[in-house]
Design a protein around this motif. Structure first.
Motif, PDB file in Angstrom:
ATOM      1  N   UNK A 187     -16.716 -13.933  -2.357  1.00 24.53           N
ATOM      2  CA  UNK A 187     -16.367 -15.281  -2.070  1.00 24.53           C
ATOM      3  C   UNK A 187     -14.549 -15.269  -1.408  1.00 24.53           C
ATOM      4  N   UNK A 188     -13.908 -14.620  -1.958  1.00 24.61           N
ATOM      5  CA  UNK A 188     -12.606 -14.538  -1.377  1.00 24.61           C
ATOM      6  C   UNK A 188     -12.122 -13.109  -1.340  1.00 24.61           C
ATOM      7  N   UNK A 189     -11.168 -12.605  -0.452  1.00 26.14           N
ATOM      8  CA  UNK A 189     -10.653 -11.355  -0.539  1.00 26.14           C
ATOM      9  C   UNK A 189      -9.144 -11.373  -0.597  1.00 26.14           C
ATOM     10  N   UNK A 190      -8.390 -10.841  -1.486  1.00 27.18           N
ATOM     11  CA  UNK A 190      -6.819 -10.648  -1.228  1.00 27.18           C
ATOM     12  C   UNK A 190      -6.553 -10.040  -0.271  1.00 27.18           C
ATOM     13  N   UNK A 191      -5.398 -10.382   0.571  1.00 25.30           N
ATOM     14  CA  UNK A 191      -4.899  -9.761   1.682  1.00 25.30           C
ATOM     15  C   UNK A 191      -3.847  -8.566   1.326  1.00 25.30           C
ATOM     16  N   UNK A 192      -3.456  -8.664   0.098  1.00 25.08           N
ATOM     17  CA  UNK A 192      -2.344  -7.594  -0.451  1.00 25.08           C
ATOM     18  C   UNK A 192      -2.961  -6.652  -0.870  1.00 25.08           C
ATOM     19  N   UNK A 193      -4.152  -6.543  -1.453  1.00 23.51           N
ATOM     20  CA  UNK A 193      -4.811  -5.455  -2.161  1.00 23.51           C
ATOM     21  C   UNK A 193      -6.391  -5.470  -2.011  1.00 23.51           C
ATOM     22  N   UNK A 194      -7.113  -4.854  -2.669  1.00 19.24           N
ATOM     23  CA  UNK A 194      -8.377  -4.550  -2.807  1.00 19.24           C
ATOM     24  C   UNK A 194      -9.114  -5.560  -3.967  1.00 19.24           C
ATOM     25  N   UNK A 195      -8.421  -6.649  -4.261  1.00 17.60           N
ATOM     26  CA  UNK A 195      -8.733  -7.565  -5.228  1.00 17.60           C
ATOM     27  C   UNK A 195      -9.644  -8.555  -4.660  1.00 17.60           C
ATOM     28  N   UNK A 196     -10.699  -8.906  -5.301  1.00 18.53           N
ATOM     29  CA  UNK A 196     -11.778  -9.922  -4.612  1.00 18.53           C
ATOM     30  C   UNK A 196     -12.404 -10.947  -5.804  1.00 18.53           C
ATOM     31  N   UNK A 197     -12.863 -11.870  -5.188  1.00 20.79           N
ATOM     32  CA  UNK A 197     -13.632 -12.841  -6.294  1.00 20.79           C
ATOM     33  C   UNK A 197     -15.049 -12.919  -5.889  1.00 20.79           C
ATOM     34  N   UNK A 198     -15.997 -12.720  -6.785  1.00 22.59           N
ATOM     35  CA  UNK A 198     -17.520 -12.611  -6.610  1.00 22.59           C
ATOM     36  C   UNK A 198     -18.199 -13.729  -7.501  1.00 22.59           C
ATOM     37  N   UNK A 199     -19.322 -14.202  -6.693  1.00 17.46           N
ATOM     38  CA  UNK A 199     -20.093 -15.317  -7.354  1.00 17.46           C
ATOM     39  C   UNK A 199     -21.403 -14.571  -8.097  1.00 17.46           C
ATOM     40  N   UNK A 200     -21.366 -15.043  -9.481  1.00 15.18           N
ATOM     41  CA  UNK A 200     -22.253 -14.627 -10.212  1.00 15.18           C
ATOM     42  C   UNK A 200     -23.355 -15.556 -10.360  1.00 15.18           C
ATOM     43  N   UNK A 201     -22.898 -16.984 -10.683  1.00 17.76           N
ATOM     44  CA  UNK A 201     -23.883 -17.948 -10.573  1.00 17.76           C
ATOM     45  C   UNK A 201     -23.104 -19.390 -10.487  1.00 17.76           C
ATOM     46  N   UNK A 202     -23.826 -20.494 -10.559  1.00 19.73           N
ATOM     47  CA  UNK A 202     -22.823 -21.694 -10.241  1.00 19.73           C
ATOM     48  C   UNK A 202     -22.030 -21.972 -11.364  1.00 19.73           C
ATOM     49  N   UNK A 203     -22.010 -21.376 -12.348  1.00 20.09           N
ATOM     50  CA  UNK A 203     -20.937 -21.588 -13.507  1.00 20.09           C
ATOM     51  C   UNK A 203     -20.155 -20.195 -13.871  1.00 20.09           C
ATOM     52  N   UNK A 204     -20.204 -19.252 -13.056  1.00 20.82           N
ATOM     53  CA  UNK A 204     -19.683 -18.017 -13.482  1.00 20.82           C
ATOM     54  C   UNK A 204     -19.027 -17.261 -12.160  1.00 20.82           C
TER      55      UNK A 204
END
Length: 415
Positions: free
Chosen positions: A156-173
């Motif tokens: 869903x989102x990628x950090x520009x400073x590292x390989x950190x990221x946000x992932x979608x599991x479902x609509x509440x997680x």
């Protein structure tokens, strides 16, 4: 109108059922996978395997068994908090990914973060006969490309400073994956220590704010530990925890993160930390699939509760006594390392005290890697013997704290 209301009610009820559907989560960590294409039989490989206590074929069989078990379990998601490969070899990454593809075909979403042994490793090797040769490693960009299907490609989102990221599991997680490694600082070897970059932390705080507005829960994952898992870990093993661990734990707990999955220390341990404001964050550390007791976790997320169960690999087809063999290997390695550290202190201790102290450390480590440490008779004897040597005849070993709450292997945690 009645028909419309019926349809609306039906859809609403179905959405509620879908939202409440339990999520099955699996966790494996610190696989340290070495591709068979890089592990040619000969003196060089034998030397490595003797030094580390890791037989490459054994570890491949362990991973195969776990993958088979996970295919049967069909988890919704599989989390892998780093140290995927032995030393960041590109071929090892490619082969490891291929090993796990059957799980994705079975419907499992896989999410990875790098460990300190996965990117820019200058000592990546290929073993051929009695020689070792440099092996191709991977950059941060190549790591994300290889694992595009394991989190990075659909983030869903990628950090520009590292390989950190946000992932979608479902609509509440959501799943927030932190890259805590220092691979940009590697020169001649890896660095075990880790940190959360200030830019990454700020990026994460914005995500927590958005999640709060949308009433979305977040679970986290990182390679390094966020919470101290054993007495004096931050003193004797600081490189296995993120820098400024207390400050980061306070910030993340107060931001709403309740659970973070970690690895790195090769132990199966769960420990909680409560911030000054009264918010609790729990670090669920999973042990290594390259070391006794070869654990992995199966978790059911249901009604905002994580029901955690731990499984271990005790045997593989060629070795029915796998656990016993690798427990002895770990014991010998720990004793050698403990003796070396004790000697490096340059404190004039008698030989019997050095040996007694090393024995205590060995027994503590064997208990800690398994989790749910209980004071065994052998451990109590080791502590009592060491205390006696140190002049504490009346030391009560039963008061010696080995483990922090909560339980490590089977426990329910509120999300």
């Amino acid at each position: 109108m009645k028909r419309f209301l019926y349809i609306l009610f039906f859809l609403t009820s179905q959405l509620s059922l879908w939202a409440a559907k339990p999520i099955k989560i699996a966790v494996i960590s610190d696989v340290h996978y070495l591709s068979s294409q890089l592990a040619g039989k000969g003196a060089a490989l034998e030397k490595y395997e003797t030094a580390t206590g890791r037989n490459t074929e054994d570890l491949h069989a362990v991973l195969d068994k776990v993958v088979t078990d996970l295919r049967d379990e069909s988890p919704d998601i599989l989390l892998i908090p780093g140290d995927i490969t032995k030393d960041g070899e590109k071929q090892s990454h490619l082969d490891f990914k291929e090993k796990l593809l059957p799980l994705t075909k079975n419907g499992t979403q896989i999410f990875v973060v790098p460990g300190n042994h996965d990117i820019n490793v200058p000592t990546a090797k290929k073993y051929t006969g009695d020689k070792t040769e440099p092996a191709e490693n991977v950059t941060a960009e190549e790591f994300a490309q290889i694992y595009a299907d394991f989190g990075y490609g659909k983030a869903l989102k990628r950090d520009t400073a590292s390989l950190s990221y946000l992932a979608f599991i479902n609509d509440s997680l959501w799943l927030l994956c932190f890259d805590t490694n220092r691979y940009n600082e590697y020169r001649t070897s890896t660095l075990s220590s880790g940190r959360i970059l200030p830019q990454t932390l700020q990026w994460a705080l914005e995500i927590f704010s958005q999640a709060k507005e949308k009433n979305i829960n977040i679970i986290g994952m990182m390679h390094h530990g966020l919470v101290e898992h054993m007495p004096y870990q931050s003193t004797f093993f600081p490189e296995y925890l993120v820098d400024d661990r207390k400050k980061n734990a306070e910030i993340l707990a107060d931001s709403g993160l309740k659970i973070v999955f970690t690895g790195h220390f090769h132990s199966n341990d769960i420990t909680s930390y409560t911030s000054t404001a009264g918010n609790t964050i729990t670090d669920v550390e999973t042990g290594s699939l390259a070391q006794y007791p070869f654990p992995y976790r199966l978790i059911l997320l249901e009604n905002d509760t994580l029901k955690i169960n731990t499984h271990v690999v005790n045997s593989i087809p060629p070795k029915p006594q796998l656990a016993e063999e690798y427990k002895e290997k770990l014991s010998q390695q720990t004793e050698a390392l403990a003796s070396s550290k004790i000697n490096s202190l340059n404190i004039p201790l008698p030989k019997e005290i050095r040996q007694a102290l090393a024995h205590v450390i060995v027994q503590m480590n064997l208990l800690h890697v398994c989790g749910d440490e209980q004071l065994t008779e052998e451990m109590a004897h080791a502590i009592k013997n060491f205390s006696k040597i140190m002049g504490q005849e009346n030391f009560d070993s039963s008061t010696f704290q080995l483990d922090y709450p909560p339980a490590d292997n089977k426990v329910e945690l509120a999300l």
